[in-house]
Design a protein around this motif. Structure first.
Motif, PDB file in Angstrom:
ATOM      1  N   SER A  51       0.821  -1.206   0.000  1.00  0.00           N
ATOM      2  CA  SER A  51       0.000   0.000   0.000  1.00  0.00           C
ATOM      3  C   SER A  51       0.859   1.260   0.000  1.00  0.00           C
ATOM      4  O   SER A  51       1.963   1.289   0.532  1.00  0.00           O
ATOM      5  N   ARG A  52       0.297   2.287  -0.606  1.00  0.00           N
ATOM      6  CA  ARG A  52       1.004   3.579  -0.672  1.00  0.00           C
ATOM      7  C   ARG A  52       1.261   4.149   0.714  1.00  0.00           C
ATOM      8  O   ARG A  52       2.232   4.860   0.948  1.00  0.00           O
ATOM      9  N   LEU A  53       0.390   3.820   1.655  1.00  0.00           N
ATOM     10  CA  LEU A  53       0.501   4.322   3.018  1.00  0.00           C
ATOM     11  C   LEU A  53       0.938   3.190   3.935  1.00  0.00           C
ATOM     12  O   LEU A  53       0.379   2.097   3.906  1.00  0.00           O
ATOM     13  N   ALA A  54       1.958   3.444   4.749  1.00  0.00           N
ATOM     14  CA  ALA A  54       2.478   2.451   5.685  1.00  0.00           C
ATOM     15  C   ALA A  54       2.241   2.909   7.109  1.00  0.00           C
ATOM     16  O   ALA A  54       2.243   4.113   7.397  1.00  0.00           O
ATOM     17  N   MET A  55       2.066   1.940   8.004  1.00  0.00           N
ATOM     18  CA  MET A  55       1.963   2.242   9.429  1.00  0.00           C
ATOM     19  C   MET A  55       3.347   2.217  10.049  1.00  0.00           C
ATOM     20  O   MET A  55       4.000   1.180  10.101  1.00  0.00           O
ATOM     21  N   GLU A 245       8.285  14.631  12.022  1.00  0.00           N
ATOM     22  CA  GLU A 245       8.309  13.944  13.319  1.00  0.00           C
ATOM     23  C   GLU A 245       7.350  14.611  14.298  1.00  0.00           C
ATOM     24  O   GLU A 245       7.634  14.762  15.489  1.00  0.00           O
ATOM     25  N   GLY A 246       6.204  15.016  13.763  1.00  0.00           N
ATOM     26  CA  GLY A 246       5.165  15.600  14.601  1.00  0.00           C
ATOM     27  C   GLY A 246       5.302  17.084  14.853  1.00  0.00           C
ATOM     28  O   GLY A 246       4.436  17.685  15.516  1.00  0.00           O
ATOM     29  N   THR A 247       6.338  17.714  14.321  1.00  0.00           N
ATOM     30  CA  THR A 247       6.544  19.139  14.613  1.00  0.00           C
ATOM     31  C   THR A 247       5.449  20.012  14.021  1.00  0.00           C
ATOM     32  O   THR A 247       5.184  21.100  14.541  1.00  0.00           O
ATOM     33  N   PHE A 248       4.824  19.571  12.934  1.00  0.00           N
ATOM     34  CA  PHE A 248       3.690  20.341  12.424  1.00  0.00           C
ATOM     35  C   PHE A 248       2.431  19.460  12.313  1.00  0.00           C
ATOM     36  O   PHE A 248       1.594  19.647  11.430  1.00  0.00           O
ATOM     37  N   ASP A 269       7.614   6.263  -3.181  1.00  0.00           N
ATOM     38  CA  ASP A 269       6.769   5.080  -3.358  1.00  0.00           C
ATOM     39  C   ASP A 269       5.777   4.936  -2.216  1.00  0.00           C
ATOM     40  O   ASP A 269       4.593   4.668  -2.439  1.00  0.00           O
ATOM     41  N   VAL A 270       6.256   5.072  -0.985  1.00  0.00           N
ATOM     42  CA  VAL A 270       5.428   4.830   0.198  1.00  0.00           C
ATOM     43  C   VAL A 270       5.616   5.955   1.200  1.00  0.00           C
ATOM     44  O   VAL A 270       6.737   6.437   1.404  1.00  0.00           O
ATOM     45  N   LEU A 271       4.522   6.355   1.840  1.00  0.00           N
ATOM     46  CA  LEU A 271       4.554   7.332   2.925  1.00  0.00           C
ATOM     47  C   LEU A 271       4.472   6.559   4.237  1.00  0.00           C
ATOM     48  O   LEU A 271       3.466   5.897   4.525  1.00  0.00           O
ATOM     49  N   ASP A 272       5.516   6.638   5.036  1.00  0.00           N
ATOM     50  CA  ASP A 272       5.592   5.923   6.308  1.00  0.00           C
ATOM     51  C   ASP A 272       5.169   6.883   7.410  1.00  0.00           C
ATOM     52  O   ASP A 272       5.940   7.749   7.822  1.00  0.00           O
ATOM     53  N   ILE A 273       3.923   6.729   7.886  1.00  0.00           N
ATOM     54  CA  ILE A 273       3.360   7.657   8.862  1.00  0.00           C
ATOM     55  C   ILE A 273       3.256   6.964  10.220  1.00  0.00           C
ATOM     56  O   ILE A 273       2.664   5.889  10.334  1.00  0.00           O
ATOM     57  N   GLY A 274       3.816   7.578  11.248  1.00  0.00           N
ATOM     58  CA  GLY A 274       3.677   7.035  12.592  1.00  0.00           C
ATOM     59  C   GLY A 274       2.222   7.080  13.043  1.00  0.00           C
ATOM     60  O   GLY A 274       1.556   8.108  12.906  1.00  0.00           O
ATOM     61  N   MET A 275       1.739   5.948  13.556  1.00  0.00           N
ATOM     62  CA  MET A 275       0.332   5.867  13.972  1.00  0.00           C
ATOM     63  C   MET A 275       0.248   5.186  15.337  1.00  0.00           C
ATOM     64  O   MET A 275       0.719   4.061  15.492  1.00  0.00           O
ATOM     65  N   ASP A 276      -0.391   5.859  16.299  1.00  0.00           N
ATOM     66  CA  ASP A 276      -0.654   5.212  17.587  1.00  0.00           C
ATOM     67  C   ASP A 276      -2.116   5.346  18.000  1.00  0.00           C
ATOM     68  O   ASP A 276      -2.485   5.054  19.129  1.00  0.00           O
TER      69      ASP A 276
END
Length: 294
Positions: A51-55, A245-248, A269-276
Motif C-alpha cells: 500500500s502507498r501508506l504504511a503504518m 516527526e510531529g513538529t507540524f 513510493d510509500v509514505l511511512d506515517i507514525g500511527m498510535d
C-alpha cells in the motif's frame, strides 16, 4: 525533475492563480482523479508491492519501546488490526521499537502474502557482527518464515557501506536464500543519504523528507535532489518524517502541503506515517483523498 522549496512554493502559487483565472481549468481539477492512500504500488525495482501508506510503529521509539508498546499488548494488537482492515498493507518496525510481537499477533489471522513487514536493526557499536543472529531472532519474534525487508538502522556516516560491509554481505546472502526479500538503509545524515543513492546494494531507502525541512538531514534544497537520485536509480523510496516527526502535526496547511508535494513528485513510493491511534490514519487518509493525481 529537480525541485527546491522555493520552486515548490512558487509553482503552488502559480497553479492557484491559473485555476482562478481559467474556469475550464477549474472544471478539470474538479474532475481530476484523486490519490488512493491504499493503492497497491511497486517499491522501486524490487518485487515488493504494497500500500502507498504504511503504518510506522516507532513513535517515540527506543530501547525496545514505542507508543505502540506503551498502550499495552492487546490494545496494540487491536490497533494494528483496525489499520489493516482499513487497507494499510505495509507495517514498518525496528528492533529498537519492540513492536515485532504485536505485529505478529495482530497479523497472524491474515494471509501472509497480503501484507509486508519491514524492520531494521541498530548496527552502531554492535559487538555481534553476525547478521543471522539478528534476523533469526526477528523471525522468531514475528513468527514468520520470511521478512519483506531488513534494513540497517540510522546510518550516520558517508562511509557506512564500507564500515558495515559484513552486515551488507550477510543480508545479501539471506536475500539470496529467500529469508528476506530486500535489504536497505535508513539514513540520518546527508552524507549517508548521498552514499545510499549511489550504492547498488540498496534496494530500499528511508529518507527523512518534507517540504517544510523539519527533522531532516539537511535543508530541503540539499536533501530533495538526493531523493530524486534514489528514485531515478530504481531504489524503493519510503518517506519518513512526512509530518516533521510531529513538529507540524497540528498545522493542517503544512500537512497538506507535505502530502501533496511528496505524492505529486512521483519520487516517493510509500509514505511511512507514525500511527498510535486510529485518528492518525483517518486524518491522513482524508487528506490524501483530496489530492489530485498528476
Amino acid at each position: 525533475m529537480k525541485y527546491t522549496r522555493r520552486h515548490f512554493i512558487g509553482t503552488t502559487a502559480a497553479g492557484v492563480g491559473l485555476m482562478l483565472s481559467n474556469p475550464l481549468a477549474n472544471a478539470e481539477v474538479t474532475a481530476a482523479k484523486k490519490y488512493d492512500p491504499y493503492e497497491i504500488v511497486n517499491l522501486g525495482k524490487t518485487s515488493i508491492r504494497t500500500s502507498r501508506l504504511a503504518m510506522g510503529t516507532g513513535i517515540r521509539g527506543g530501547r525496545q519501546q514505542s507508543n505502540l508498546t506503551r498502550m499495552g499488548f492487546e490494545a496494540g494488537v487491536q490497533l494494528v488490526r483496525q489499520i489493516y482492515q482499513k487497507g494499510v498493507r505495509m507495517f514498518d518496525s525496528a528492533d529498537s521499537y519492540g513492536t515485532h510481537a504485536i505485529l505478529s499477533e495482530a497479523l497472524k489471522i491474515y494471509p501472509r502474502k497480503d501484507y509486508a513487514i519491514f524492520t531494521k536493526f541498530w548496527f552502531a557499536g554492535e559487538k555481534e557482527r553476525n547478521v543471522d543472529v539478528f534476523v533469526n531472532r526477528f523471525l522468531k519474534e514475528l513468527q514468520m518464515d520470511y521478512i519483506d525487508c531488513v534494513s540497517l538502522h540510522c546510518a550516520m556516516t558517508g562511509t557506512w557501506n564500507t564500515e558495515q560491509s559484513d552486515f551488507m554481505e550477510g543480508l545479501d546472502r539471506l536475500k539470496q536464500k529467500g529469508v528476506i526479500r530486500a535489504h536497505g538503509i535508513s539514513c540520518h545524515s546527508l552524507d549517508a543519504l548521498q552514499t545510499a543513492a549511489k550504492e547498488p546494494w540498496v534496494d530500499i531507502c528511508y529518507p527523512r523528507i518534507n517540504p517544510s525541512g523539519e527533522r531532516m538531514d539537511d535543508t530541503f534544497d540539499k536533501v530533495w535532489p538526493v531523493v530524486l537520485q534514489l528514485h531515478q536509480s530504481g531504489k524503493g523510496v519510503v518517506a519518513m518524517k512526512v509530518y516533521g516527526e510531529g513538529t507540524f502535526a497540528d498545522n493542517s496547511e503544512q500537512k497538506n502541503n507535505s502530502l501533496k508535494f511528496l505524492l505529486q513528485s512521483g519520487a516517493i513510493d510509500v509514505l511511512d506515517i507514525g500511527m498510535d491511534k486510529m485518528s492518525d490514519l483517518n486524518d491522513t487518509e482524508e487528506r490524501i483523498k483530496q489530492i489530485d493525481q498528476v
